[in-house]
Design a protein around this motif. Structure first.
Motif, PDB file in Angstrom:
ATOM      1  N   VAL A   7      53.985 159.104  -4.051  1.00 36.16           N
ATOM      2  CA  VAL A   7      53.025 160.144  -3.473  1.00 36.16           C
ATOM      3  C   VAL A   7      53.834 160.687  -2.291  1.00 36.16           C
ATOM      4  O   VAL A   7      54.965 159.870  -1.692  1.00 36.16           O
ATOM      5  N   SER A   8      53.373 161.638  -1.458  1.00 35.79           N
ATOM      6  CA  SER A   8      54.249 162.551  -0.560  1.00 35.79           C
ATOM      7  C   SER A   8      53.866 161.867   0.910  1.00 35.79           C
ATOM      8  O   SER A   8      54.875 161.749   1.480  1.00 35.79           O
ATOM      9  N   THR A   9      52.685 161.064   1.266  1.00 39.05           N
ATOM     10  CA  THR A   9      52.405 160.558   2.427  1.00 39.05           C
ATOM     11  C   THR A   9      51.834 159.283   2.387  1.00 39.05           C
ATOM     12  O   THR A   9      51.448 158.711   1.451  1.00 39.05           O
ATOM     13  N   GLU A  10      52.156 158.738   3.507  1.00 34.99           N
ATOM     14  CA  GLU A  10      51.576 157.216   3.716  1.00 34.99           C
ATOM     15  C   GLU A  10      50.276 157.208   3.584  1.00 34.99           C
ATOM     16  O   GLU A  10      49.609 155.938   2.988  1.00 34.99           O
ATOM     17  N   ALA A  11      49.361 157.985   4.064  1.00 41.83           N
ATOM     18  CA  ALA A  11      47.847 158.080   3.990  1.00 41.83           C
ATOM     19  C   ALA A  11      47.515 158.039   2.583  1.00 41.83           C
ATOM     20  O   ALA A  11      46.512 157.223   2.229  1.00 41.83           O
ATOM     21  N   HIS A  12      48.200 158.935   1.723  1.00 36.14           N
ATOM     22  CA  HIS A  12      47.814 158.980   0.250  1.00 36.14           C
ATOM     23  C   HIS A  12      48.061 157.531  -0.268  1.00 36.14           C
ATOM     24  O   HIS A  12      47.343 157.019  -1.099  1.00 36.14           O
ATOM     25  N   PHE A  49      47.355 165.509   0.698  1.00 38.43           N
ATOM     26  CA  PHE A  49      46.123 164.590   0.769  1.00 38.43           C
ATOM     27  C   PHE A  49      45.623 164.488   2.146  1.00 38.43           C
ATOM     28  O   PHE A  49      44.490 164.312   2.420  1.00 38.43           O
ATOM     29  N   ASP A  50      46.425 164.596   3.177  1.00 43.32           N
ATOM     30  CA  ASP A  50      46.173 164.430   4.474  1.00 43.32           C
ATOM     31  C   ASP A  50      45.115 165.306   5.028  1.00 43.32           C
ATOM     32  O   ASP A  50      44.360 165.368   6.227  1.00 43.32           O
ATOM     33  N   THR A  51      45.088 166.554   4.457  1.00 40.25           N
ATOM     34  CA  THR A  51      44.401 167.781   4.723  1.00 40.25           C
ATOM     35  C   THR A  51      42.956 167.950   4.081  1.00 40.25           C
ATOM     36  O   THR A  51      42.127 168.505   4.208  1.00 40.25           O
ATOM     37  N   TYR A  52      42.558 166.890   3.150  1.00 38.92           N
ATOM     38  CA  TYR A  52      41.244 166.762   2.683  1.00 38.92           C
ATOM     39  C   TYR A  52      40.371 166.152   3.391  1.00 38.92           C
ATOM     40  O   TYR A  52      40.735 165.312   4.481  1.00 38.92           O
ATOM     41  N   SER A  53      39.121 166.542   3.358  1.00 44.07           N
ATOM     42  CA  SER A  53      38.053 165.919   3.712  1.00 44.07           C
ATOM     43  C   SER A  53      37.976 164.448   3.192  1.00 44.07           C
ATOM     44  O   SER A  53      38.489 164.220   2.284  1.00 44.07           O
ATOM     45  N   GLN A 107      36.951 161.373  -3.728  1.00 44.37           N
ATOM     46  CA  GLN A 107      36.857 161.877  -4.960  1.00 44.37           C
ATOM     47  C   GLN A 107      38.172 161.778  -6.018  1.00 44.37           C
ATOM     48  O   GLN A 107      38.409 161.264  -7.066  1.00 44.37           O
ATOM     49  N   VAL A 108      39.315 162.307  -5.124  1.00 40.26           N
ATOM     50  CA  VAL A 108      40.747 162.412  -5.440  1.00 40.26           C
ATOM     51  C   VAL A 108      41.277 160.876  -5.936  1.00 40.26           C
ATOM     52  O   VAL A 108      41.778 160.745  -7.011  1.00 40.26           O
ATOM     53  N   VAL A 109      40.953 160.141  -5.041  1.00 40.31           N
ATOM     54  CA  VAL A 109      41.355 158.803  -5.234  1.00 40.31           C
ATOM     55  C   VAL A 109      40.849 158.090  -6.227  1.00 40.31           C
ATOM     56  O   VAL A 109      41.680 157.405  -6.983  1.00 40.31           O
ATOM     57  N   ARG A 110      39.745 157.875  -6.350  1.00 39.23           N
ATOM     58  CA  ARG A 110      39.082 157.391  -7.726  1.00 39.23           C
ATOM     59  C   ARG A 110      39.521 157.972  -8.991  1.00 39.23           C
ATOM     60  O   ARG A 110      39.921 157.317 -10.046  1.00 39.23           O
ATOM     61  N   GLN A 111      39.601 159.472  -9.050  1.00 45.75           N
ATOM     62  CA  GLN A 111      40.126 159.883 -10.262  1.00 45.75           C
ATOM     63  C   GLN A 111      41.410 159.599 -10.651  1.00 45.75           C
ATOM     64  O   GLN A 111      41.700 159.379 -11.853  1.00 45.75           O
ATOM     65  N   GLN A 112      42.176 159.609  -9.340  1.00 48.84           N
ATOM     66  CA  GLN A 112      43.816 159.345  -9.682  1.00 48.84           C
ATOM     67  C   GLN A 112      43.969 158.121 -10.408  1.00 48.84           C
ATOM     68  O   GLN A 112      45.014 157.712 -10.848  1.00 48.84           O
ATOM     69  N   VAL A 113      43.232 156.957  -9.708  1.00 52.28           N
ATOM     70  CA  VAL A 113      43.267 155.584 -10.111  1.00 52.28           C
ATOM     71  C   VAL A 113      42.976 155.392 -11.304  1.00 52.28           C
ATOM     72  O   VAL A 113      43.701 154.611 -12.170  1.00 52.28           O
ATOM     73  N   ALA A 114      41.951 156.023 -11.905  1.00 57.50           N
ATOM     74  CA  ALA A 114      41.475 155.759 -13.166  1.00 57.50           C
ATOM     75  C   ALA A 114      42.434 156.397 -14.014  1.00 57.50           C
ATOM     76  O   ALA A 114      42.740 155.469 -15.142  1.00 57.50           O
ATOM     77  N   THR A 115      43.303 157.437 -13.815  1.00 58.50           N
ATOM     78  CA  THR A 115      44.474 157.852 -14.604  1.00 58.50           C
ATOM     79  C   THR A 115      45.598 156.981 -14.703  1.00 58.50           C
ATOM     80  O   THR A 115      46.102 156.650 -15.564  1.00 58.50           O
ATOM     81  N   MET A 116      45.820 156.566 -13.491  1.00 55.88           N
ATOM     82  CA  MET A 116      47.054 155.515 -13.205  1.00 55.88           C
ATOM     83  C   MET A 116      47.050 154.225 -13.901  1.00 55.88           C
ATOM     84  O   MET A 116      47.817 153.859 -14.433  1.00 55.88           O
TER      85      MET A 116
END
Length: 213
Positions: free
Chosen positions: A188-193, A151-155, A161-170
């Motif tokens: 999740v793997s990182t604190e930022a995520h 996650f930390d490497t994403y723009s 985009q990833v967060v909104r999609q993942q939260v809907a599924t969660m």
């Protein structure tokens, strides 16, 4: 009226000389007079009695028609009320965890799902009410969703985009877990995520696993 002949008598009209008796010789006709008077009294009172009877009958019919019939008890009233639900509800069969093979294609993800919670069924996902979960934790009724995104490497745009999609599924996964009596945790793997997910949905239970890809 005049009286003629021995042993004869004449009765005057009862309304004029009620009870008058003429006796000729030793013959007494009081009985005849009484019967005549009785007959007159009966004939005179009958219409009055009939009138009272006729007046009374309609009143009785009206009273009967206005009286509401008592409803007969319905069949359901013959039985005692249904007892309240028991405190422990029977779980739907689809809520029972069914081990199924990992989807495959991401060994690092599958390894984290097996080791971190740890997974009650190593090498398996868990199917609950038609939904796949990454793990069922050993010893407790807790379902896990594991994320090993870099996650930390994403723009910034991609992270959003990833967060909104993942939260809907969660949210959907948590709802199913709750309905079936399970807890629900996201790893999740990182604190930022974690921070990004919590900012989008603060009620999620999220932990940092530290799993590497």
């Amino acid at each position: 009226m005049a009286v003629m002949g021995t042993g004869l008598c004449v009765l005057a009209a009862p309304e004029i000389i009620a009870g008058a008796v003429l006796v000729v010789g030793v013959l007494v006709v009081g009985v005849a007079i009484k019967e005549a008077l009785d007959a007159y009294a009966l004939s005179g009172s009958r219409p009055e009695e009939e009138e009272v009877t006729l007046l009374a009958k309609p009143a009785s019919r009206e009273s009967s028609s206005n009286r509401k019939p008592q409803p007969e008890p319905a069949g359901q009233d013959w039985f005692s009320p249904t007892p309240p639900d028991s405190p422990e509800k029977e779980r739907h069969p689809r809520c029972e965890p069914v081990p199924v093979p990992h989807l495959g294609g991401d060994a690092a993800h599958d390894r984290c799902a097996d080791q971190f919670p740890p997974n009650r069924f190593p090498g398996k996902d868990v199917l609950v009410k038609g939904k796949r979960f990454d793990a069922l934790q050993v010893g407790v009724r807790v379902l896990w969703e594991i994320k090993t995104d870099q996650f930390d490497t994403y723009s910034d745009f991609l992270q959003g985009q990833v967060v909104r999609q993942q939260v809907a599924t969660m949210r959907e996964e948590r709802s199913i877990a709750t309905e079936c009596g399970y807890g629900f945790v996201v790893g999740v793997s990182t604190e930022a995520h974690k921070e990004a997910l919590v900012e989008e949905e603060a009620t999620l239970n999220i932990v940092v696993t530290g799993c590497k890809r």
